[in-house]
Design an enzyme around this catalytic site. Structure first.
Site, short mmCIF file in Angstrom:
data_model
loop_
_atom_site.label_atom_id
_atom_site.label_comp_id
_atom_site.label_asym_id
_atom_site.label_seq_id
_atom_site.Cartn_x
_atom_site.Cartn_y
_atom_site.Cartn_z
N HIS A 15 36.59 39.77 39.17
CA HIS A 15 35.25 39.31 39.79
C HIS A 15 34.25 39.56 38.97
CE1 HIS A 15 34.23 42.63 42.73
NE2 HIS A 15 34.59 43.02 41.58
N CYS A 34 29.24 45.50 36.74
CA CYS A 34 29.96 44.63 37.50
C CYS A 34 29.34 43.15 37.69
CB CYS A 34 29.74 44.98 39.18
SG CYS A 34 30.52 46.52 39.47
N HIS A 40 35.38 41.41 35.56
CA HIS A 40 36.04 42.71 35.45
C HIS A 40 36.98 42.59 36.59
CE1 HIS A 40 33.13 43.53 38.42
NE2 HIS A 40 33.74 44.39 38.88
N HIS A 42 39.99 44.53 39.31
CA HIS A 42 40.44 45.71 40.28
C HIS A 42 41.78 45.52 40.83
CE1 HIS A 42 36.32 47.27 40.65
NE2 HIS A 42 35.91 45.85 40.92
N ASP A 80 45.89 37.18 44.64
CA ASP A 80 46.59 38.03 43.54
C ASP A 80 46.60 37.39 42.09
OD1 ASP A 80 47.88 40.48 42.54
OD2 ASP A 80 49.65 39.46 42.77
N HIS A 81 46.08 38.11 41.22
CA HIS A 81 45.99 37.75 39.93
C HIS A 81 45.01 36.40 39.61
CE1 HIS A 81 48.97 40.38 39.06
NE2 HIS A 81 48.87 40.52 37.65
N GLU A 125 38.69 49.07 46.66
CA GLU A 125 38.22 48.51 45.38
C GLU A 125 38.71 49.34 44.37
OE1 GLU A 125 34.98 45.63 44.50
OE2 GLU A 125 34.25 47.65 44.16
#
Length: 136
Positions: A15, A34, A40, A42, A80-81, A125
């Protein structure tokens, strides 16, 4: 007698924290690294808790397998991904902060859980940064 059952899950996602209506300088001042234009990521850890009465017939508040399936279908399959900013419609105009992600997750799961149950979402996070949302 109220009891809480919990299910842990995880997803990996990228994100960028920024506001389209702010300058790059203001975004950098507020969101720092960020705000990386290249995003980037998580490794998010998610804990979903459901609180309710124990069913005298089954001994369950709810079947954890059903909760697991809801989390997989509503959250893991969609997040996810993924790049949350680009791939998840809920964040098209919503900054994907941990706080906002937790609220989106809660709303998606709430639709699938019996309304007589209380629902809590805890989203990590990082190992040290997490948020909790209970629908309040």
């Amino acid at each position: 007698m109220k009891v809480t059952i919990s299910r842990k899950a995880h997803f990996n996602a990228a994100h960028r924290l920024y506001r389209k209506d702010w300058s790059m300088e203001k975004n950098d001042a507020i969101f720092g690294k960020c705000n990386n234009p290249n995003f980037h990521g998580h490794n998010y850890e998610l804990i979903v808790g459901v609180t309710g009465d124990i069913d005298p017939e089954t001994g369950f508040v709810m079947d954890v397998k059903i909760l697991s399936d809801i989390i997989k279908e509503e959250i893991e399959n969609h997040f996810d991904h993924k790049n949350l900013n680009l791939d998840v419609p809920e964040f098209e105009n919503l900054n994907p902060t941990a706080e906002n992600i937790a609220v989106v997750i809660w709303n998606k799961i709430r639709k699938k859980i019996n309304q007589s149950f209380d629902l809590e979402v805890v989203l990590y996070e990082t190992a040290r940064n997490f948020v909790t949302y209970k629908g309040e």
